[in-house]
Design a protein around this motif. Structure first.
Motif, short mmCIF file in Angstrom:
data_model
loop_
_atom_site.label_atom_id
_atom_site.label_comp_id
_atom_site.label_asym_id
_atom_site.label_seq_id
_atom_site.Cartn_x
_atom_site.Cartn_y
_atom_site.Cartn_z
N GLN A 416 0.77 -1.09 0.06
CA GLN A 416 -0.07 -0.10 -0.12
C GLN A 416 0.66 1.21 0.01
N ALA A 417 0.41 2.28 -0.74
CA ALA A 417 1.09 3.61 -0.61
C ALA A 417 1.18 4.08 0.71
N GLY A 418 2.59 4.70 0.88
CA GLY A 418 2.93 5.05 2.30
C GLY A 418 2.11 6.49 2.38
N ASP A 419 3.13 7.48 3.55
CA ASP A 419 2.68 8.73 3.59
C ASP A 419 3.06 9.57 2.53
N TRP A 420 2.58 10.79 2.44
CA TRP A 420 2.85 11.95 1.63
C TRP A 420 3.95 12.81 2.38
N SER A 421 4.71 13.07 1.52
CA SER A 421 6.06 14.07 1.68
C SER A 421 6.14 15.05 0.82
N PHE A 422 6.74 16.17 1.18
CA PHE A 422 7.02 17.37 0.21
C PHE A 422 8.41 17.77 0.69
N GLY A 423 9.46 18.21 -0.23
CA GLY A 423 10.37 18.80 -0.08
C GLY A 423 11.10 19.68 -1.00
N ILE A 424 11.50 20.96 -0.61
CA ILE A 424 12.25 21.80 -1.47
C ILE A 424 13.59 22.17 -1.12
N THR A 425 14.37 22.36 -2.31
CA THR A 425 15.76 22.82 -2.18
C THR A 425 15.97 24.01 -2.74
N GLY A 426 16.91 24.91 -2.14
CA GLY A 426 16.92 26.38 -2.38
C GLY A 426 18.18 26.17 -3.62
N PHE A 427 18.01 27.30 -4.39
CA PHE A 427 19.00 27.46 -5.38
C PHE A 427 19.34 29.06 -5.55
N GLY A 428 20.23 29.54 -4.64
CA GLY A 428 20.59 30.95 -4.48
C GLY A 428 21.57 31.24 -5.00
N GLU A 429 21.50 32.72 -5.39
CA GLU A 429 22.63 33.41 -6.08
C GLU A 429 23.98 33.55 -5.35
N VAL A 430 24.97 33.38 -6.01
CA VAL A 430 26.31 33.70 -5.60
C VAL A 430 26.73 34.68 -6.37
N LEU A 431 27.36 35.89 -5.69
CA LEU A 431 27.77 37.20 -6.18
C LEU A 431 29.36 36.74 -6.71
N PRO A 432 29.53 37.56 -7.81
CA PRO A 432 31.23 37.42 -8.47
C PRO A 432 32.07 38.24 -7.55
N HIS A 433 33.10 37.43 -7.00
CA HIS A 433 34.17 38.06 -6.23
C HIS A 433 35.60 37.70 -7.04
N HIS A 434 36.36 38.79 -7.32
CA HIS A 434 37.50 38.80 -7.95
C HIS A 434 38.43 37.41 -7.29
N ASP A 435 38.14 37.47 -5.94
CA ASP A 435 39.31 36.57 -5.63
C ASP A 435 38.89 35.11 -5.38
N ASN A 436 37.69 34.86 -5.85
CA ASN A 436 37.13 33.44 -6.31
C ASN A 436 37.69 33.24 -7.58
N LYS A 437 38.76 32.39 -7.50
CA LYS A 437 39.46 31.93 -9.06
C LYS A 437 39.84 30.78 -9.23
N MET A 438 40.29 30.62 -10.49
CA MET A 438 40.87 29.41 -10.84
C MET A 438 42.21 29.91 -11.42
N TYR A 439 43.24 29.06 -11.58
CA TYR A 439 44.33 29.43 -12.50
C TYR A 439 45.11 28.05 -12.57
N LEU A 440 46.23 28.23 -13.34
CA LEU A 440 47.17 27.04 -13.89
C LEU A 440 48.12 26.83 -13.09
N ASP A 441 48.50 25.59 -12.67
CA ASP A 441 50.01 25.14 -12.08
C ASP A 441 50.72 24.87 -13.27
N HIS A 442 51.81 25.37 -13.57
CA HIS A 442 52.73 25.03 -14.72
C HIS A 442 53.54 24.16 -14.29
N GLN A 443 53.87 24.02 -12.99
CA GLN A 443 54.79 23.04 -12.46
C GLN A 443 53.98 21.53 -12.60
N GLN A 444 52.73 21.49 -12.48
CA GLN A 444 52.13 20.16 -12.25
C GLN A 444 51.42 19.98 -13.83
N LEU A 445 51.66 19.06 -14.40
CA LEU A 445 51.21 18.82 -15.75
C LEU A 445 50.40 17.26 -15.71
#
Length: 568
Positions: A416-445
């Protein structure tokens, strides 16, 4: 020998090169091929062909050795991909093998990848929501980052174009901050979702709930069949009922006779010619042979995904660009954004025991952003806002898996079908920050001689504050809708876990502060276009893929006009 070189160069010359075959790369390939350009698509992953390379598309849970779970050894091989919770025994063949090709995390970054033809278009959640001027104007109004060089009116016709091609089902709401689109008939909410929608909209001004706007067909569309509600999308759909590059864009590109697809192609760098001030092609390392090969074209579209595209540009150094192709601003690799994910609230519902639903709908509900959309919803606690995605369902026989009960009555009860449930997940905005970065390590290939990517990015104060409100607002709405046992959750994760990474080569008006112009061209190298997530100037709260496709179609249209004027 010189004659041989001339012949080899001619054989490797195309009108256009597209790097990447995912959401934006596949769309670019389709657009370019249909406009008559001989187009080479370079994909770092293995070849995947519609239908024949979907080995698990029709398998049932009992057909899997481990009932869908990864082994401990596989979890170690896919040690980043497992952070997402999306990878399983039924779709592991599409995901990136982390142990074989790792990156470096100065701060944790959850880079979820698919190293196959079609990329993450085989795995995406298919949610399609337009940006509005609330998003395009936010940076300028708040003094955050830089201003977008476009507004909604610039991209609106291209949203129309992309949606008509892709096939997006959804409901029109008439909200200025979530513009309506060219929708196929919407899927239906189940009875509990309809009840919750009614309660939320009655009790909370400016809060709305709708069925997800999703790239799953509800009717036959452009020769593709309607969704069968199997909810096996992440295995590849034999019906072509959801949009992917593999099932839709690349086959359409191939029909023109103008497409050349080269898998197992690790793009090393873009070739720049200082005399013309343009790019002439790309260098590729063959994934299997490790041979370096050069390909040439009049225009180049970089669509490898935000970090990968930025990495290619950073590795494309020359006397003119010692810090990476088009990096006069110093912003290349910076301003990494994503969306909040894996936090929200859940609850149970008493009632509606005599009602159920049909099929396994591959879609949920959507609650658009309701914070900071006007004066009535403004808060001083944080900038921007968030939306929610979720669904209601009834538990099934699996609820007895860890029970200590036994016997005939117990087993009969599980039917038999069980209980009803409901859930929600948030998708929120992340601001642009210059120090949130990626770069290349030319010593590790890596094993192909390409520098490894290093991630150094994290949530800042605005994001941390927002997460608290995402949980509180979710719980408040569920309790107001009559749910019981409401509890909030925050399963953590770093930037990247939302699988919407963006911002590493942002658009802008000023070459001193941005990498791309208003048509996604590199300011200082106008025959190179970037239309994947790297181009984004702010992140909004919306799933961004339909925006990438709209920007791609717009950029290709502009490129063709410029080529016809002999400007490229």
């Amino acid at each position: 020998m010189s004659n041989l070189n001339i012949k080899a160069m001619a054989d490797n010359t195309y009108d256009a090169i597209v790097v990447g075959s995912g959401i934006s790369g596949g769309f670019a390939a389709k657009e370019l091929c249909q406009k008559g350009l001989k187009t080479l698509v370079l994909e770092r992953g293995r070849l995947v062909t519609h239908l024949q390379d979907y080995p698990t598309m029709n398998m049932d849970p009992w057909d899997f050795t481990n009932r869908g779970k990864l082994t401990q050894s596989e979890r170690e091989d896919y040690f980043v991909q497992t952070r997402s919770g999306f990878i399983n025994e039924d779709n592991k063949h599409f995901y990136h093998h982390d142990k074989a090709d790792p990156y470096i995390e100065k701060q944790q970054f959850d880079w979820i990848r698919a190293d196959v033809t079609g990329g993450r278009s085989l795995l995406w959640g298919r949610q399609c929501y337009r940006f509005s001027d609330l998003d395009f104007e936010a940076n300028a109004k708040e003094g955050i980052g830089i201003d977008w060089p476009i507004r909604y009116k610039d991209i609106a016709p291209w949203y129309d174009y992309a949606e008509r091609y892709v096939g997006v089902s959804g409901e029109k709401l008439g909200l200025s901050h979530l513009p309506d689109g060219q929708f196929l008939p919407p899927m239906e909410m189940n009875c509990l979702e309809k009840h919750i929608k009614k309660e939320i909209e009655a009790k909370f001004p400016f809060r709305y709930m709708t069925i997800g706007r999703v790239a799953n067909l509800t009717v036959e569309h452009n020769g593709r069949g309607a969704c069968q509600s199997r909810n096996r999308c992440h295995r590849g759909c034999p019906y072509g009922a959801y949009y992917s590059s593999v099932s839709v864009a690349l086959p359409d590109a191939a029909k023109t006779g103008n497409l050349t697809l080269r898998p197992n192609s690790m793009v090393h760098s873009v070739i720049y010619d200082s005399q013309s001030g343009k790019a002439t092609g790309v260098r590729v390392v063959d994934r299997e042979s490790k041979e370096m090969i050069e390909y040439y074209a009049r225009i180049i579209f970089l669509n490898a995904s935000a970090p990968a595209t930025a990495a290619i540009m950073l590795n494309s150094t020359s006397d003119r660009f010692p810090n990476g192709l088009g990096n006069d601003s110093g912003e290349l690799g910076h301003n990494i954004m994503d969306h909040h994910y894996r936090l929200g609230a859940r609850g149970t519902f008493e009632g509606l025991e005599d009602q159920y639903y049909k099929g396994r709908r591959p879609n949920g509900i959507y609650i658009p952003r309701f914070r900071n959309i006007n004066e009535q919803t403004k808060t001083s606690e944080f900038l921007r806002g968030y939306g929610y995605q979720g669904s209601a369902s009834r538990s099934n026989w699996g609820r007895g898996a860890n029970s200590k009960e036994f016997g005939g009555d117990f087993k009969d009860g599980l039917m038999q079908a069980g209980d009803w449930s409901f859930g929600i997940t948030g998708f929120g905005e992340v601001l642009p920050h210059h120090d949130n970065k990626m770069y290349l390590d030319h010593q590790q290939l890596d094993e192909w001689g390409i520098p490894k990517i290093v991630f150094d990015a994290s949530y800042k104060e605005n994001e941390i504050t927002m997460r608290k409100f995402i949980k509180e607002d979710a719980a408040e709405m569920l309790e107001a809708a009559g749910l019981k046992n409401v509890h909030t959750y925050d399963n953590g994760g770093a930037l990247g876990i939302g699988v919407h990474e963006m911002g590493t080569a942002r658009m802008g008006r000023d070459p001193k502060t941005s990498v791309l112009n208003d048509f996604n061209q590199v300011h200082s190298v106008p025959n190179v276009f970037v239309t994947d997530g790297a181009c984004m100037t702010s992140s909004g709260t919306q799933n961004p893929s339909i925006t990438y496709m709209a920007l791609t179609a717009r950029a290709v249209d502009h490129a063709m006009k410029e080529m016809n004027r002999n400007n490229l």
